[in-house]
Write a protein that holds these residues in place. Structure first.
Motif, PDB file in Angstrom:
ATOM      1  N   HIS A  76      23.882  34.263  21.647  1.00  0.00           N
ATOM      2  CA  HIS A  76      24.966  34.020  20.719  1.00  0.00           C
ATOM      3  C   HIS A  76      24.904  34.486  19.892  1.00  0.00           C
ATOM      4  O   HIS A  76      24.965  35.604  18.880  1.00  0.00           O
ATOM      5  CB  HIS A  76      24.009  32.881  19.250  1.00  0.00           C
ATOM      6  N   VAL A 109      28.453  31.708  23.071  1.00  0.00           N
ATOM      7  CA  VAL A 109      28.313  30.501  22.724  1.00  0.00           C
ATOM      8  C   VAL A 109      28.273  31.625  21.089  1.00  0.00           C
ATOM      9  O   VAL A 109      27.899  32.532  20.722  1.00  0.00           O
ATOM     10  CB  VAL A 109      27.332  29.486  22.608  1.00  0.00           C
ATOM     11  N   THR A 111      28.724  30.481  16.574  1.00  0.00           N
ATOM     12  CA  THR A 111      28.752  28.698  15.170  1.00  0.00           C
ATOM     13  C   THR A 111      28.942  29.213  14.471  1.00  0.00           C
ATOM     14  O   THR A 111      29.175  30.398  13.604  1.00  0.00           O
ATOM     15  CB  THR A 111      27.657  27.773  15.957  1.00  0.00           C
ATOM     16  N   LEU A 287      30.031  24.032  15.951  1.00  0.00           N
ATOM     17  CA  LEU A 287      30.122  24.714  17.914  1.00  0.00           C
ATOM     18  C   LEU A 287      31.366  25.496  18.700  1.00  0.00           C
ATOM     19  O   LEU A 287      31.938  24.714  19.195  1.00  0.00           O
ATOM     20  CB  LEU A 287      28.805  24.360  18.807  1.00  0.00           C
ATOM     21  N   LEU A 289      31.885  26.326  22.125  1.00  0.00           N
ATOM     22  CA  LEU A 289      31.854  27.413  23.841  1.00  0.00           C
ATOM     23  C   LEU A 289      32.559  28.689  24.498  1.00  0.00           C
ATOM     24  O   LEU A 289      33.957  27.962  24.430  1.00  0.00           O
ATOM     25  CB  LEU A 289      31.850  26.132  24.976  1.00  0.00           C
ATOM     26  N   MET A 295      27.421  27.626  29.823  1.00  0.00           N
ATOM     27  CA  MET A 295      26.670  26.985  28.806  1.00  0.00           C
ATOM     28  C   MET A 295      26.520  25.465  29.331  1.00  0.00           C
ATOM     29  O   MET A 295      25.384  24.999  28.509  1.00  0.00           O
ATOM     30  CB  MET A 295      27.812  27.364  27.125  1.00  0.00           C
ATOM     31  N   GLY A 346      32.346  21.271  22.929  1.00  0.00           N
ATOM     32  CA  GLY A 346      31.603  21.346  21.433  1.00  0.00           C
ATOM     33  C   GLY A 346      30.306  20.279  20.476  1.00  0.00           C
ATOM     34  O   GLY A 346      29.497  20.406  20.256  1.00  0.00           O
ATOM     35  N   TYR A 349      28.679  18.992  22.545  1.00  0.00           N
ATOM     36  CA  TYR A 349      27.277  19.751  23.424  1.00  0.00           C
ATOM     37  C   TYR A 349      25.568  19.746  23.102  1.00  0.00           C
ATOM     38  O   TYR A 349      24.592  19.674  23.573  1.00  0.00           O
ATOM     39  CB  TYR A 349      27.419  21.424  23.706  1.00  0.00           C
TER      40      TYR A 349
END
Length: 388
Positions: A76, A109, A111, A287, A289, A295, A346, A349
């Motif tokens: 991440h 991914v 964030t 988020l 992707l 993912m 996202g 998800y």
């Protein structure tokens, strides 16, 4: 035309920090502030936009891991320090930075925490998790019964040693939770800054340390004492309950503020559930992707099957149709049940948002939205208790 560069040395990092802070209307970092900020700069993950030799935009990432529904842990990127000089806004600087960052991210991914809600959807980020801001009336808070474990206060040096270990052991239980990097902990243990006078207690159960909470208490002009819970992590319900007993039975505490997941059952601890008030529900996890096939395959799914067609303007390799079911995920040529842009994929998800809600708002097209809701449902609401 601006040029995007990877920064490589401390002088550039400090200029990067200053630019970001100015974009947030803060002053440049003092020497003491820079001392605790500098370790959070990771080589290869810091980007800046330049007009000639002038730095005009900033962004960076912190590498780590994130939990997805079903409990799997994936690489991440935590995106932070996104800023543009006030005299260079509306010139495509941010777009250039975001495009370059997404095209070079090593993780599937990413964030971020959005300072403004309208900015990041166009770069493929979707609102994937929210947080409740709670206020507890400690003067009326009564939890029946006695603790079943032991709570001990630890000094700052001990906390600095054990908290990273404990967070790694049991702080990643919910979808959306992320691991913490070295620079994060350096800032958390800053004894001259925002976390001055922080108190930490650790809970022990039959199998050893299984929970901790860090907090600070301030006094207002009317001599009311207010507690801010800064960090709270538990491995089990007994540790969670015992730590709440400790917090609500402290002397000289009138109110307690804490962040919680949408499904946190804290109200039910108390004889009077009304002592817990939700002051606000706010967006938290945005988020992106980066690698959609990877993912989608990383998380688990509920019963049923649905074919979704994904569109990604910035990363076209993600475009395609995917059959998603409890048996797994595969690319297919079959007709799509639902067509969805990558930012809204996202959003659903982690399970915070439903396909049917997006359909009702006319944000997505297709059919079988209820079936898709069941497939993507998560029994646990997402939360990220690591601010960055």
């Amino acid at each position: 035309m601006t040029e995007i560069r990877v920064l490589t040395d401390d002088a550039q990092y400090r200029a990067h920090s200053t630019l970001f802070r100015r974009a947030m209307h803060w002053g440049p970092p003092t020497d003491d502030q820079w001392k605790v900020t500098q370790p959070s700069y990771e080589p290869g993950r810091v980007l800046a936009a330049f007009d000639g030799d002038l730095m005009v935009g900033s962004t960076q990432t912190f590498g780590g891991t994130m939990v997805v529904p079903g409990g799997a842990v994936v690489p991440h990127s935590a995106v932070s320090r996104v800023g543009v000089r006030a005299d260079y806004t509306r010139r495509g600087v941010l777009s250039g930075l975001m495009r370059e960052q997404l095209s070079t991210l090593p993780d599937p991914v990413a964030t971020l925490r959005a300072s403004e809600g309208r900015i990041y959807g166009r770069f493929g980020y979707g609102l994937a998790g929210r947080v409740r801001f709670l206020r507890v009336d400690a003067r009326k808070a009564v939890i029946p019964g006695s603790p079943v474990g032991r709570v001990r206060m630890v000094d700052s040096d001990t906390a600095e040693k054990v908290l990273p270990e404990l967070h790694t052991a049991f702080g990643l239980g919910r979808p959306g939770q992320i691991s913490r990097w070295h620079g994060w902990w350096v800032r958390a243990f800053d004894r001259k800054g925002d976390f001055e006078n922080l108190v930490t207690v650790v809970h022990s159960g039959p199998d050893g340390d299984d929970g901790y909470v860090s907090y600070k208490v301030t006094e207002d002009k009317e001599f009311n004492h207010h507690m801010e819970v800064e960090d709270f992590a538990c491995a089990n319900a007994d540790a969670w309950r015992d730590l709440w007993i400790y917090l609500t039975r402290l002397d000289l505490v009138d109110t307690i503020s804490v962040d919680a997941a949408l499904d946190d059952p804290v109200n039910w601890l108390f004889e009077d559930p009304r002592v817990v008030v939700t002051k606000d529900v706010f967006d938290q996890i945005w988020l992106r992707l980066v690698d959609v096939p990877r993912m989608l395959a990383a998380r688990t799914y509920g019963p049923g099957s649905v074919v979704i067609e994904v569109h990604d303007k910035l990363l076209p390799a993600n475009d395609g149709r995917y059959r998603v079911s409890s048996d797994g995920v595969e690319r297919v040529d079959a007709p799509a049940d639902i067509t969805i842009p990558v930012d809204l994929l996202g959003a659903v998800y982690l399970g915070d948002t439903k396909f049917s809600h997006l359909a009702a708002a006319r944000r997505i097209e297709g059919s079988r939205f209820d079936e898709a809701d069941a497939v993507f449902a998560s029994p646990v609401a997402p939360l990220c208790s690591t601010f960055f």
